[in-house]
Design a protein around this motif. Structure first.
Motif, PDB file in Angstrom:
ATOM      1  N   GLU A 191       1.384   6.819   2.399  1.00  0.00           N
ATOM      2  CA  GLU A 191       0.542   7.718   3.380  1.00  0.00           C
ATOM      3  C   GLU A 191      -0.484   6.885   3.619  1.00  0.00           C
ATOM      4  O   GLU A 191      -1.151   7.218   4.939  1.00  0.00           O
ATOM      5  CB  GLU A 191       0.120   8.842   2.569  1.00  0.00           C
ATOM      6  CG  GLU A 191      -0.491   8.402   1.085  1.00  0.00           C
ATOM      7  CD  GLU A 191       0.464   8.471   0.008  1.00  0.00           C
ATOM      8  OE1 GLU A 191       0.086   8.182  -1.123  1.00  0.00           O
ATOM      9  OE2 GLU A 191       1.883   8.466   0.333  1.00  0.00           O
ATOM     10  N   GLU A 192      -1.218   5.782   2.921  1.00  0.00           N
ATOM     11  CA  GLU A 192      -2.144   5.092   3.304  1.00  0.00           C
ATOM     12  C   GLU A 192      -1.693   4.279   4.645  1.00  0.00           C
ATOM     13  O   GLU A 192      -2.491   3.945   5.745  1.00  0.00           O
ATOM     14  CB  GLU A 192      -2.704   4.114   2.483  1.00  0.00           C
ATOM     15  CG  GLU A 192      -3.335   4.873   1.213  1.00  0.00           C
ATOM     16  CD  GLU A 192      -4.101   4.095   0.133  1.00  0.00           C
ATOM     17  OE1 GLU A 192      -3.879   2.697   0.301  1.00  0.00           O
ATOM     18  OE2 GLU A 192      -4.517   4.519  -0.840  1.00  0.00           O
ATOM     19  N   LYS A 193      -0.557   3.597   4.538  1.00  0.00           N
ATOM     20  CA  LYS A 193       0.169   2.748   5.821  1.00  0.00           C
ATOM     21  C   LYS A 193       0.027   3.593   7.082  1.00  0.00           C
ATOM     22  O   LYS A 193      -0.295   3.441   8.172  1.00  0.00           O
ATOM     23  CB  LYS A 193       1.374   2.343   5.516  1.00  0.00           C
ATOM     24  CG  LYS A 193       2.069   1.688   6.504  1.00  0.00           C
ATOM     25  CD  LYS A 193       3.366   1.074   6.263  1.00  0.00           C
ATOM     26  CE  LYS A 193       3.831   0.077   7.457  1.00  0.00           C
ATOM     27  NZ  LYS A 193       4.680   0.834   8.713  1.00  0.00           N
ATOM     28  N   ILE A 204       0.705  -1.174  -0.011  1.00  0.00           N
ATOM     29  CA  ILE A 204       0.001  -0.032  -0.090  1.00  0.00           C
ATOM     30  C   ILE A 204       0.991   1.174  -0.065  1.00  0.00           C
ATOM     31  O   ILE A 204       2.085   1.133   0.484  1.00  0.00           O
ATOM     32  CB  ILE A 204      -0.836  -0.145   1.316  1.00  0.00           C
ATOM     33  CG1 ILE A 204      -0.202   0.186   2.777  1.00  0.00           C
ATOM     34  CG2 ILE A 204      -1.867  -1.243   0.941  1.00  0.00           C
ATOM     35  CD1 ILE A 204      -1.126   0.244   3.736  1.00  0.00           C
ATOM     36  N   VAL A 250      -3.602   4.300   8.126  1.00  0.00           N
ATOM     37  CA  VAL A 250      -4.175   2.846   8.834  1.00  0.00           C
ATOM     38  C   VAL A 250      -3.347   2.625  10.271  1.00  0.00           C
ATOM     39  O   VAL A 250      -4.076   2.334  11.191  1.00  0.00           O
ATOM     40  CB  VAL A 250      -3.805   1.714   7.710  1.00  0.00           C
ATOM     41  CG1 VAL A 250      -4.200   0.424   8.423  1.00  0.00           C
ATOM     42  CG2 VAL A 250      -4.542   1.915   6.798  1.00  0.00           C
TER      43      VAL A 250
END
Length: 77
Positions: free
Chosen positions: A13-15, A10, A18
């Motif tokens: 920035e998504e990591k 992923i 999350v």
């Protein structure tokens, strides 16, 4: 119980998003992803079950009742 490892990619920035969400909810990334996937599967199964029940009800020409009618029936029990 045996376990397997799943790896996926992923964007960074998504990591981060999350990871912060998991931290805020006192959960590990593993728990968060596992629960999200299992919830998604359960929701789809529930939706398919509902669709089938609605289709079966239509085939049987069943008639629904209002909330008020249901409450009256329950009061009689």
């Amino acid at each position: 119980m045996s376990q397997s490892t799943i790896t996926f990619r992923i964007p960074d920035e998504e990591k981060e998003l999350v990871a912060e969400y998991a931290k805020a909810h006192n959960s590990s990334l593993t728990e968060l992803y596992r629960n999200a996937v299992l919830d998604k599967i359960e929701d789809e199964i529930d939706l398919n079950t509902l669709r089938k029940a609605m289709k079966d009800s239509k085939i049987k020409k069943e008639v629904g009742i209002s909330q008020d009618e249901m409450e009256k029936l329950l009061d009689e029990v």
